[in-house]
Design an enzyme around this catalytic site. Structure first.
Site, short mmCIF file in Angstrom:
data_model
loop_
_atom_site.label_atom_id
_atom_site.label_comp_id
_atom_site.label_asym_id
_atom_site.label_seq_id
_atom_site.Cartn_x
_atom_site.Cartn_y
_atom_site.Cartn_z
N LYS A 1 13.25 1.70 82.89
CA LYS A 1 12.47 2.93 83.07
C LYS A 1 13.83 3.69 83.88
O LYS A 1 13.70 5.51 83.70
CB LYS A 1 12.88 2.17 84.63
N LYS B 1 4.91 -3.48 75.41
CA LYS B 1 3.90 -4.78 75.57
C LYS B 1 3.18 -2.78 76.29
O LYS B 1 3.36 -1.82 76.44
CB LYS B 1 4.30 -4.80 77.01
N LYS C 1 0.62 1.90 80.91
CA LYS C 1 -0.06 3.01 81.56
C LYS C 1 0.54 3.58 82.08
O LYS C 1 -0.11 4.76 82.22
CB LYS C 1 -0.26 2.58 83.11
P1 ATP Z 1 3.91 0.31 84.53
O1 ATP Z 1 4.00 0.96 82.19
O2 ATP Z 1 3.74 1.97 85.13
O3 ATP Z 1 5.10 0.21 84.17
P2 ATP Z 1 2.96 -2.00 84.61
O4 ATP Z 1 1.41 -1.63 84.51
O5 ATP Z 1 3.74 -2.38 83.51
O6 ATP Z 1 2.80 -0.52 84.67
P3 ATP Z 1 1.84 -3.03 86.95
O7 ATP Z 1 0.82 -1.67 87.54
O8 ATP Z 1 2.36 -3.10 88.18
O9 ATP Z 1 3.00 -2.94 85.71
O10 ATP Z 1 1.33 -4.38 86.53
C1 ATP Z 1 0.77 -5.01 87.30
C2 ATP Z 1 0.12 -6.25 86.62
O11 ATP Z 1 -0.11 -6.39 85.34
C3 ATP Z 1 1.15 -6.65 86.40
O12 ATP Z 1 1.42 -8.79 87.01
C4 ATP Z 1 1.56 -6.92 85.22
O13 ATP Z 1 2.50 -8.29 84.31
C5 ATP Z 1 0.64 -6.80 84.26
N1 ATP Z 1 1.19 -6.38 83.37
C6 ATP Z 1 1.20 -5.37 83.05
N2 ATP Z 1 0.84 -4.75 81.81
C7 ATP Z 1 1.15 -5.86 81.11
C8 ATP Z 1 0.62 -5.94 79.43
N3 ATP Z 1 0.56 -4.90 78.47
N4 ATP Z 1 0.08 -7.05 79.25
C9 ATP Z 1 -0.07 -7.96 80.07
N5 ATP Z 1 0.29 -7.89 81.46
C10 ATP Z 1 0.16 -7.29 81.80
#
Ligand code: ATP
Ligand code: LTN
Length: 335
Positions: A116, A198, A201
């Site tokens: 980040k 991964k 969003k």
């Molecule tokens: P950002 O991309 O903004 O960092 P994020 O989607 O990684 O956001 P969160 O919104 O806090 O972060 O994630 C919420 C949940 O979704 C967490 O449990 C995270 O582990 C899960 N998650 C996020 N992205 C993935 C992915 N690509 N595959 C599986 N689980 C995910």
């Protein structure tokens, strides 16, 4: 036979951007599956979202969107506690205390911080650095036994455990030491454009499928998903990350095994395979989208869930915080 108390589950999602298929498969979908077996607490971690610059009006809307999605996947507010992190002041308070039991070295090793800060070089703020401490405070406040998260959050969870053990080592058993609850399959949904990273969003729109994407858009995005030139549907993460990612998505959503998928698409090429993945994703998401629209429009209902959940959450958090204050030696104030 004596009834065993249900274990407590805690998890959180940041209200940043729009939730993706990764969030659904890695988090939300499992939240629902766990609802009956456990005492579930799901937070919308809006304080964490502030580590990246947010537009206030959009953030407010995004918070309600996440709550609506929690409800749209079928979570029942009578069973699961769904609340906003910022409505419970103890999160910030415990985070401060725990930051005094967390080392700079530990925080500098966090991959999410490194990623980040590389991405937001103009705003490498202290909150981004202490993000995992606030996350530990979230979990420890509610004495959670298990934390369902995607594989990307494993390192943060290990830190939460270390901090809890360190604190307990000094003051006795104050916190439950939480265990990760990471589903093997679908634990990590990968980006459509770069399947070794991964799905996130906060990346460009065409690299992810949003939970609220229209069917046509889902089809178009999947059609363009990066694969390889072999035209062979085979699960091989090392050499075929793109195809393997699509297979994982199909398998998690349909319940079909990888062997079965390989057999079903033998000799069929990627066009047919991608169509089938799109059909499945659309079938899984569309009932959620329909419910989401109804719920998001019902502001009075959302308000009611928000208020009653905040009250319940505060009750639990207050209890832990009282214990922490006493243990570390802060003078009690009886009003
Ligand atoms: P950002 O991309 O903004 O960092 P994020 O989607 O990684 O956001 P969160 O919104 O806090 O972060 O994630 C919420 C949940 O979704 C967490 O449990 C995270 O582990 C899960 N998650 C996020 N992205 C993935 C992915 N690509 N595959 C599986 N689980 C995910
Ligand atoms: N950092 C997490 C979101 C999060 C969380 C939590 C998850 C904040 N606090 C407590 C589980 C438990 C992420 O997924 N990016």
């Amino acid at each position: 036979m004596e009834q065993q108390a249900k274990k407590t589950i805690f998890s959180g999602i940041q209200p940043t951007g729009t939730l993706t298929l990764g969030n659904y498969i890695g988090a939300l979908r499992n939240f629902k599956l766990l609802e009956d077996e456990f005492n579930c607490i799901y937070s919308i971690v809006d304080l964490h979202a502030l580590t990246v610059r947010q537009n206030p009006a959009e953030l407010r809307k995004a918070c309600l969107k996440v709550l609506s999605l929690y409800l749209a996947v079928g979570l029942d507010p009578e069973k699961s506690l769904m609340y906003f992190q910022s409505h419970v002041a103890e999160h910030a308070e415990l985070s401060w205390v725990l930051s005094c039991y967390t080392y700079m070295g530990e925080l500098s090793r966090m991959t999410q911080f490194k990623e980040k800060s590389a991405k937001h070089q103009d705003n490498i703020n202290a909150g981004l650095f202490t993000y995992p401490v606030l996350m530990a405070a979230d979990i420890l406040l509610y004495q959670a036994d298990l934390v369902p998260v995607g594989a990307d959050q494993k390192q943060h969870l290990e830190l939460s455990r270390d901090v809890a053990e360190r604190f307990n080592g000094v003051y006795g058993d104050v916190f439950v030491v939480p265990d990760p609850y990471i589903t093997k399959l679908g634990g990590r949904v990968m980006s459509l454009a770069e399947p070794t990273r991964k799905m996130s969003k906060s990346d460009p729109e065409d690299t992810y499928i949003a939970m609220l994407d229209e069917p046509d858009l889902i089809r178009r995005k999947l059609k363009r998903a990066v694969t390889d030139s072999e035209a062979l549907v085979k699960f091989d993460i090392e050499n075929k990350p793109g195809v393997s990612n699509l297979m994982s998505i199909l398998s998690t959503l349909s319940g079909r095994s990888m062997d079965q998928i390989e057999a079903d698409f033998e000799g069929k090429g990627y066009g047919v395979f991608k169509e089938a993945v799109a059909d499945q994703v659309i079938e899984s998401l569309s009932p959620i989208q329909t419910r989401y629209k109804e719920i998001f429009a019902d502001k009075a209902y959302l308000e009611q869930v928000m208020t009653s959940s905040a009250e319940r959450a505060r009750g639990i958090a207050r209890k832990t915080m009282r214990k922490v204050r006493k243990k570390v030696g802060l003078a009690a104030l009886t009003l």
